[in-house]
Design a protein around this motif. Structure first.
Motif, PDB file in Angstrom:
ATOM      1  N   ASP A  49      51.441 -16.674  19.954  1.00 34.93           N
ATOM      2  CA  ASP A  49      50.171 -16.213  20.514  1.00 34.93           C
ATOM      3  C   ASP A  49      50.283 -14.883  21.264  1.00 34.93           C
ATOM      4  O   ASP A  49      49.308 -14.400  21.846  1.00 34.93           O
ATOM      5  CB  ASP A  49      49.557 -17.278  21.423  1.00 34.93           C
ATOM      6  N   GLN A  50      51.496 -14.301  21.279  1.00 35.53           N
ATOM      7  CA  GLN A  50      51.756 -12.999  21.913  1.00 35.53           C
ATOM      8  C   GLN A  50      51.598 -13.026  23.438  1.00 35.53           C
ATOM      9  O   GLN A  50      51.590 -11.977  24.080  1.00 35.53           O
ATOM     10  CB  GLN A  50      50.821 -11.908  21.338  1.00 35.53           C
ATOM     11  N   LYS A  51      51.505 -14.209  24.019  1.00 37.95           N
ATOM     12  CA  LYS A  51      51.293 -14.316  25.460  1.00 37.95           C
ATOM     13  C   LYS A  51      52.584 -14.452  26.254  1.00 37.95           C
ATOM     14  O   LYS A  51      52.562 -14.436  27.489  1.00 37.95           O
ATOM     15  CB  LYS A  51      50.370 -15.503  25.768  1.00 37.95           C
ATOM     16  N   ALA A  52      53.700 -14.588  25.567  1.00 39.48           N
ATOM     17  CA  ALA A  52      54.996 -14.721  26.243  1.00 39.48           C
ATOM     18  C   ALA A  52      56.078 -14.104  25.371  1.00 39.48           C
ATOM     19  O   ALA A  52      55.887 -13.896  24.162  1.00 39.48           O
ATOM     20  CB  ALA A  52      55.311 -16.192  26.521  1.00 39.48           C
ATOM     21  N   SER A  53      57.188 -13.794  25.998  1.00 40.92           N
ATOM     22  CA  SER A  53      58.310 -13.226  25.248  1.00 40.92           C
ATOM     23  C   SER A  53      59.625 -13.769  25.786  1.00 40.92           C
ATOM     24  O   SER A  53      59.718 -14.229  26.927  1.00 40.92           O
ATOM     25  CB  SER A  53      58.316 -11.696  25.343  1.00 40.92           C
ATOM     26  N   GLN A  54      60.637 -13.709  24.935  1.00 45.87           N
ATOM     27  CA  GLN A  54      61.999 -13.960  25.354  1.00 45.87           C
ATOM     28  C   GLN A  54      62.858 -12.807  24.844  1.00 45.87           C
ATOM     29  O   GLN A  54      62.363 -11.936  24.128  1.00 45.87           O
ATOM     30  CB  GLN A  54      62.502 -15.307  24.846  1.00 45.87           C
TER      31      GLN A  54
END
Length: 267
Positions: free
Chosen positions: A163-168
């Motif tokens: 959903d492009q709302k978080a990253s690692q």
């Protein structure tokens, strides 16, 4: 009787002096990290007679809130809540992205509660600035590096959620970005702990005033060997009492915790 009174008076004076020297630190980790970042620093600061609270922001470490749902205000309220649970003033120490979090927290808490803001190789914002905005500003003002060896950028190292709302972060890139002067053990420990980061926290601008945030004393600790981003320009983005330098990577809490602790303890 006089001897007992004298001993009691001496004891009271000793306790008063000890309490006056003791400080309360709230250590706030940077993006993708957790309270575990401060594992080496906490006991060193405590050994000097201080109270130290290393916290997990929402969605980090032991806090299992989904990162994609975390907002900047969620993080700010965690810091504010911990600060208000303490007796007396606190020193807020923010690493990297946590600079914007402690800045917004200081706006809510004011100088009556915050004795000092410490920006550890952090994004130190003016009103209306976000982590992303400050990263762009720092990149524009960074000195050109004449080095044929390519280091992965932070942007190149991010893997986004569906959903492009978080990253690692790509595990193979984090040593070059954050830990190039750290021990193998510390690098492996960090790799095993790094988690997801909310994009909203990085993209949301802060709302602060000179009367509140501006009135809280600030210091900056610049890590001059950091490879994630040259933050030398950010150390003067907002007026500070003093700018310290550490010839370390972005993670002096791992590579030189004693030197970092010495700076923090003298504040």
């Amino acid at each position: 009787m006089k001897t007992k009174c004298s001993l009691l008076l001496w004891l009271c004076l000793f306790v008063t002096a000890a309490n006056a020297q003791s400080k309360t630190y709230i250590l706030v980790h940077g993006g993708w990290h957790g309270a575990w970042s401060w594992n080496k620093v906490v006991p060193l600061l405590e050994a000097k007679g201080n109270k130290v609270l290393a916290i997990d922001l929402p969605g980090h470490g032991d806090d299992k809130t989904p990162a994609s749902s975390v907002t900047l205000q969620d993080c700010v309220q965690k810091v504010v809540s911990v600060a208000n649970s303490q007796t007396g003033k606190v020193i807020l120490v923010g690493h990297s992205m946590a600079g914007v979090i402690i800045a917004q927290a200081a706006e809510e808490l004011g100088k009556e509660k915050v004795a000092k803001l410490v920006f550890l190789d952090a994004f130190m914002p003016k009103n209306g600035e976000s982590v992303f905005a400050l990263a762009g500003k720092a990149a524009q003002q960074a000195k050109p590096v004449n080095n044929s060896q390519h280091f992965p950028s932070l942007q190149e190292s991010m893997i986004f959620s569906e959903d492009q709302k978080a990253s690692q972060l790509k595990p193979e890139n984090v040593m070059a970005l954050f830990y190039h002067d750290c021990s193998k053990e510390d690098i492996e420990f960090a790799k095993s702990k790094l988690g997801w980061e909310s994009m909203a926290v990085l993209a949301t601008p802060i709302t602060v005033t000179e009367a509140r945030y501006g009135a809280v004393p600030k210091v900056y600790i610049l890590c001059t060997k950091a490879k994630d981003l040259d933050k030398s320009s950010l150390s003067s983005n907002v007026p500070c009492e003093k700018v310290y330098t550490l010839a370390s990577s972005h993670s002096p809490f791992f590579s030189m915790p004693e030197k970092l602790t010495t700076i923090l303890d003298e504040l």
